[in-house]
Design an enzyme around this catalytic site. Structure first.
Site, PDB file in Angstrom:
ATOM      1  N   GLU C  60       0.812  -1.222   0.000  1.00 55.73           N
ATOM      2  CA  GLU C  60       0.000   0.000   0.000  1.00 55.73           C
ATOM      3  C   GLU C  60       0.844   1.270   0.000  1.00 55.73           C
ATOM      4  O   GLU C  60       0.555   2.228  -0.717  1.00 55.73           O
ATOM      5  CB  GLU C  60      -0.961   0.016   1.200  1.00 55.73           C
ATOM      6  N   HIS C 129     -10.443  -4.878  10.523  1.00 56.07           N
ATOM      7  CA  HIS C 129     -11.086  -4.687   9.222  1.00 56.07           C
ATOM      8  C   HIS C 129     -12.381  -3.893   9.311  1.00 56.07           C
ATOM      9  O   HIS C 129     -13.168  -3.900   8.382  1.00 56.07           O
ATOM     10  CB  HIS C 129     -11.383  -6.042   8.569  1.00 56.07           C
TER      11      HIS C 129
END
Lengths: 331, 400, 326
Positions: C60, C129
């Site tokens: 990322e 998450h």
């Protein structure tokens, strides 16, 4: 350090070489002047000087052409100068003036001039490596033949951003050259104390990437290695990791003594015997391409340019108060 | 050892005090018990007494200044004692409030306090920003309203039904006016009376009393030369005696209980400069008219000089307010909480009246009783008032 | 008008903008061959080729930084994060590079790019998450933060974000991808920085964004049965915040409840409240209340997870309190 591939002086390139010597001299005198201006409070914040490493910026830049871009670390005054940003604009930026190359909003660590392909000093170690990779992606995407260059110190190669960027550059064949300016110390931590593998160029093996060592104290060698890397990138989209072995003669920043606790005075003095300016001047003199008179002229011309830059920076206006709130968002 | 002189709570309801006069100056030698200053509380001007000996080293609060209770006003210490720490601390903010307990995870944070009865808090009227704006636009005095929001906050709906009243009286001369800052006592009156008419469900009973017999009796008593008895003294005595018979009206509303008193302590509303105060004649039902008269005169005199002690104007069980001397025929008085009733006394006037089958001119007086309906029901109040009426119309009852 | 899912509306926006401007490309994990982890990029690889729809390694920080570098040099990247939970790895490049480049360079280098992907909690994905990070990004000058709540806004806002010359954090609702709604075809642009009244009302203003818009609408429906007429405002853009719209609504209703899925402390609602207490001070009849996610890491257990999220019941409870009807 010996390098069997080291180039001999090419007598046909006398004018170009003398210009390189002038660029190296400009960086040296500019940085000395910046150090003095810092000491009397004309420059604030962090200020990392490039004294000792001039051959890397000059030798590598000479292999680039218009439209190529470079992204540097926070030790980037010299890179800005060799890209053609005027000494006035760089000094004015250090002084925080509106006439600075980043309008007084960037400072020592954030020199920008898009017209010269100078895409910044960046203040977070290794942050500029993915950025330059992105510029290379853009060049490939837009089918230009331009090359992006990322300069960074040897400490950056332990950072994840380095590895993530090199992986993508190799994976996608991006026209980028990664130049690690290995000056042996990440701030005050020696290479041997922070790197499991001391040969930086070997890091390229993980990505099956071209790599080469350059003598970062020898402008000719730096230029030779860089020229090959740039050609690979430009023609074939093949990225290269260059390890330019160099040394900084000053402290990490203005708040750091020249040797401090992490290196001895003797070490610094012995490295000064490799001073890239002297080495290169002697190489040119030996080849009959430079006279003492030439050196005097270079020094005089550079002295004038630096003095002019200081005067310009001092006399320039500070940014208008309204500048505080401009450039946050683009229209 | 230095002594911190603080603004003391010199009345039960006092929250701040105004330093009127310093009777000592810096450098004066002070003995414990010396009077240092005069302080105006919400009720009276009181003496601030030294609680330690030494030199009055520093006066912190100047004359005319108002400070909260417990604020440092002066320092008494030995001549050579270091008082810089005490003096310095006085300028620092008060100790921080204890941290609130962390709110329950999710969201709605700390619930707001439930509605209380009183919207004002130390003279400050709590109102939502919107309510303030609406009140200002409609010319409504927020202090005249009762808030229905949390902690008595005045909110939008409280203003929906409120009608405009002039916030300031008409100026005596066109274009001229005078802004007079509220004194402590005026603030207290405002707060307490506003606190009364709102939450206390008042109802009113009026009766007309034939005062001929009382007037005759009074004339005879006063003719004896042993000092003058006023109509008010007689009314106080009669009301007190009636209360002794009607304990249901001799009571306090206490939110979760009603306290009925065995003794009758009469609060007598007294007009003083810039306000009113209610000195209390204790056990008035037990006292003779002369005792009541003498005690009332003495209390009223000191009330007008603002020299009443707190215990002399608190603890009443029922009030009498008399505006007869001002030419008022009849009025309704606002209950003085926590008392449950008050009798408003109008003036005595001669009027034509049917008496024993003939139309004759008689001395008449109107009494209006305000009752807290939470304590006194209509019939209860009426029965009590009837006793008052009978006793006044047959004054011999006083000695029965 | 076509009825599309939120997912397909985003897909349509991407396709239209890539068609319109060749400098736009999409890059991220699983966006190409896999057709997108949430199928937002379905069909785009076939249509635009691998040069413009680029699968990345799971890096990322690297591909976010690469995107910024590309935006500096003549392209308009759309960088997809599989979820914004993973964008934490990239936050140095988002904050230190993307948000500041224009300013540090004295106005020379705009960053026309979009970072997009789902945010907030889905169902039982646990602590790492299920996070709403919009307040983090909204705190940074130089970033815009956009969060559509409906298919039509998803399309119109994404198209505007791609055309914007600033780095836009475009956070989609993971639970909204299947939501269906009418979506205007073709050139449907929703301007950034403009809130939308999703339900007009007179008695209380419910401020919401993304997934909580539907929750607020549900609460409003139940409240109307109790005679309370709630106005539901969808912020749509967190930064810049449309404080004018909020102020106008609160001036009308005199009371306000701010709903968000994120944590209470320093949340988006805190900013809304701060603005309103200045712009609508004289119009407030009650303190503004907030309904937020519980101040805990997200638990896995379904019942605990549900209890942690803003619900119609909690909104109704807050509305009753600001209406002095509790």
């Amino acid at each position: 350090m010996t390098n069997p591939n080291k180039n001999v002086v090419d007598s046909a390139r006398g004018d170009e070489y003398r210009d390189w010597l002038k660029q190296m001299t400009l960086i040296r005198r500019f940085e000395e002047a910046a150090g003095e201006a810092y000491a009397i409070g004309h420059i604030g914040g962090f200020c990392h000087l490039y004294v000792g490493q001039e051959a890397v910026a000059v030798g590598s830049n000479a292999a680039l052409k218009e439209g190529d871009v470079i992204m540097c670390s926070y030790r980037e005054h010299g890179h800005a100068l060799v890209r053609g940003v005027s000494a006035r604009a760089v000094m004015a930026e250090l002084f925080g003036k509106a006439t600075g190359c980043s309008a007084g909003k960037g400072g020592s660590m954030h020199m920008f001039d898009t017209t010269k392909g100078m895409l910044g000093g960046h203040g977070i170690v290794a942050g500029q490596i993915p950025l330059a990779t992105g510029a290379a992606f853009s060049f490939k995407y837009n089918k230009t033949d331009n090359v992006a260059v990322s300069y960074f110190g040897e400490a950056a190669v332990n950072n994840g951003a380095f590895h993530e960027a090199l992986n993508m550059a190799a994976l996608w064949n991006l026209p980028v050259v990664f130049i690690c300016e290995n000056n042996r110390y990440g701030m005050g931590t020696a290479l041997e104390r922070s790197h499991a593998v001391w040969n930086i160029h070997e890091r390229s093996c993980s990505y099956d990437m071209e790599s080469e060592i350059a003598d970062g104290m020898d402008v000719l060698d730096t230029n030779r290695v860089m020229s090959k890397a740039v050609e690979r990138a430009r023609k074939d989209g093949i990225p290269t990791l260059i390890e330019a072995r160099t040394y900084r003669f000053m402290g990490h920043s203005m708040s750091d003594p020249i040797h401090g606790h992490y290196r001895t005075k003797e070490e610094v003095e012995s490295q000064k015997e490799r001073d890239p300016l002297i080495t290169f001047a002697n190489q040119l003199k030996d080849a009959g391409l430079l006279t003492d008179e030439d050196i005097k002229q270079i020094e005089a011309s550079v002295a004038e340019e630096v003095a002019d830059a200081l005067t310009f920076a001092e006399e320039s206006d500070i940014p208008d108060a309204s500048a505080l709130f401009t450039d946050v968002y683009a229209d | 050892m230095a002594t911190k002189v603080v603004m003391e709570a010199l009345s039960p309801t006092m929250e701040e005090g105004r330093l009127v006069t310093w009777l000592k100056k810096e450098g004066d030698k002070i003995a414990t018990g010396d009077t240092l200053a005069e302080v105006e509380t919400d009720k009276a001007v009181m003496e601030l007494v030294a609680r330690g000996a030494g030199i009055l080293r520093q006066i912190v609060v100047g004359e005319g200044q108002t400070v909260d209770v417990a604020s440092l006003v002066a320092i008494i210490a030995a001549a050579d004692e270091d008082i810089s720490e005490i003096a310095g601390a006085s300028s620092a903010p008060a100790a921080a409030a204890p941290p609130l307990a962390p709110s329950e995870a999710a969201s709605e944070a700390t619930p707001e306090p439930k509605p209380a009865t009183v919207a004002s808090d130390g003279g400050r009227v709590k109102a939502s920003p919107l309510a303030r704006k609406m009140a200002s636009e409609k010319g409504i005095d927020l202090a005249s309203l009762q808030g229905s929001g949390p902690a008595g906050r005045i909110i939008k709906r409280d203003l929906a039904s409120a009608s405009a009243v002039p916030v300031t009286a008409a100026a005596p001369t066109p274009g001229g006016f005078e802004d007079v800052p509220l004194t402590q006592i005026r603030k207290t009156i405002a707060r307490r009376l506003a606190a009364s008419i709102g939450p206390v469900p008042h109802f009113f009973l009026t009766t007309t009393i034939d005062m001929e017999n009382v007037a005759d009796a009074r004339a005879q008593l006063n003719a004896t030369g042993n000092g003058k008895i006023s109509f008010n003294d007689i009314i106080v005595k009669v009301v007190a005696m009636a209360l002794a018979k009607h304990r249901a009206c001799n009571a306090w509303w206490q939110e979760d209980s009603i306290r009925y008193f065995n003794d009758v302590h009469m609060s007598i509303a007294v007009a003083i400069e810039d306000g009113l105060i209610t000195p209390v004649v204790r056990n008035a039902d037990q006292k003779s008219l002369r005792e009541i008269s003498a005690e009332t005169k003495e209390l009223v005199g000191r009330a007008q000089d603002r020299k009443l002690k707190p215990e002399e104007y608190t603890g009443g069980t029922f009030s009498v307010s008399n505006l007869g001397m001002f030419g008022i025929d009849q009025f309704t008085a606002i209950i003085n909480p926590p008392e449950a009733g008050i009798i408003a006394v109008g003036g005595i006037a001669e009027e034509p009246s049917a008496h024993n089958g003939e139309i004759v001119v008689r001395k008449k007086m109107k009494l209006t009783m305000s009752c807290d309906h939470r304590v006194i029901d209509g019939a209860t109040g009426a029965a009590f008032l009837q006793t008052v009426k009978q006793m006044l119309e047959n004054p011999l009852a006083i000695v029965w | 008008m076509a009825i599309l899912t939120y997912r397909d509306a985003l897909n349509e926006a991407l396709a239209e903008e890539m068609e319109r401007d060749p400098s736009v490309f999409l890059m991220g994990e699983e966006v190409a061959v896999y057709q997108g982890a949430y199928k937002v990029s379905k069909g785009l690889l076939d249509r635009f080729g691998e040069d413009r729809v680029v699968d990345t390694p799971i890096t990322e920080l690297g591909f976010a930084g690469l995107g910024v570098g590309a935006a500096m040099t003549g392209t308009r990247p759309v960088i997809e994060f599989m979820t914004f939970n993973f964008a934490l790895l990239a936050i140095d490049q988002i904050v230190n590079s993307a948000a500041k480049m224009l300013y540090m360079s004295g106005g020379q280098i705009p960053i026309p790019m979009v970072f997009r992907g789902p945010g907030g909690a889905a169902l039982q994905l646990g602590a790492q998450h299920s996070q709403a990070f919009e307040s983090w990004y909204a705190n940074i000058p130089g970033l815009k933060v956009v969060m559509p709540a409906t298919p039509a806004d998803a399309k119109g806002l994404l198209k505007s974000s791609i055309r914007d010359n600033n780095p836009v954090i475009f956070i989609e609702g993971e639970m909204l991808y299947n939501m269906k709604g009418e979506v205007p075809e073709g050139e449907h642009l929703v301007p950034l920085g403009v809130a939308d009244i999703k339900r007009p009302g007179n008695d209380v203003t419910l401020v919401s964004h993304s997934k909580t818009v539907a929750v607020a609408l549900k609460a409003a429906e139940q409240l109307s049965a109790d005679g309370i007429d709630a106005e539901v405002i969808d912020l749509r853009t967190i930064r810049p915040l449309d404080i004018d719209a909020l102020t106008a609504s609160v001036k009308k209703t005199n009371r306000c409840v701010v709903v968000e899925e994120g944590w209470n402390f320093c949340g988006v609602g805190a900013q809304v409240v701060d603005d309103l207490q200045r712009t609508a001070f004289d119009y407030l009849d009650a303190p503004i209340l907030r309904v937020t996610g519980a101040d805990v890491p997200m638990p896995y257990n379904k019942q605990l997870e549900k209890a942690s999220k803003p619900s119609p019941d909690r909104i109704i409870d807050a509305v009753k309190r600001v209406s002095y009807q509790d």
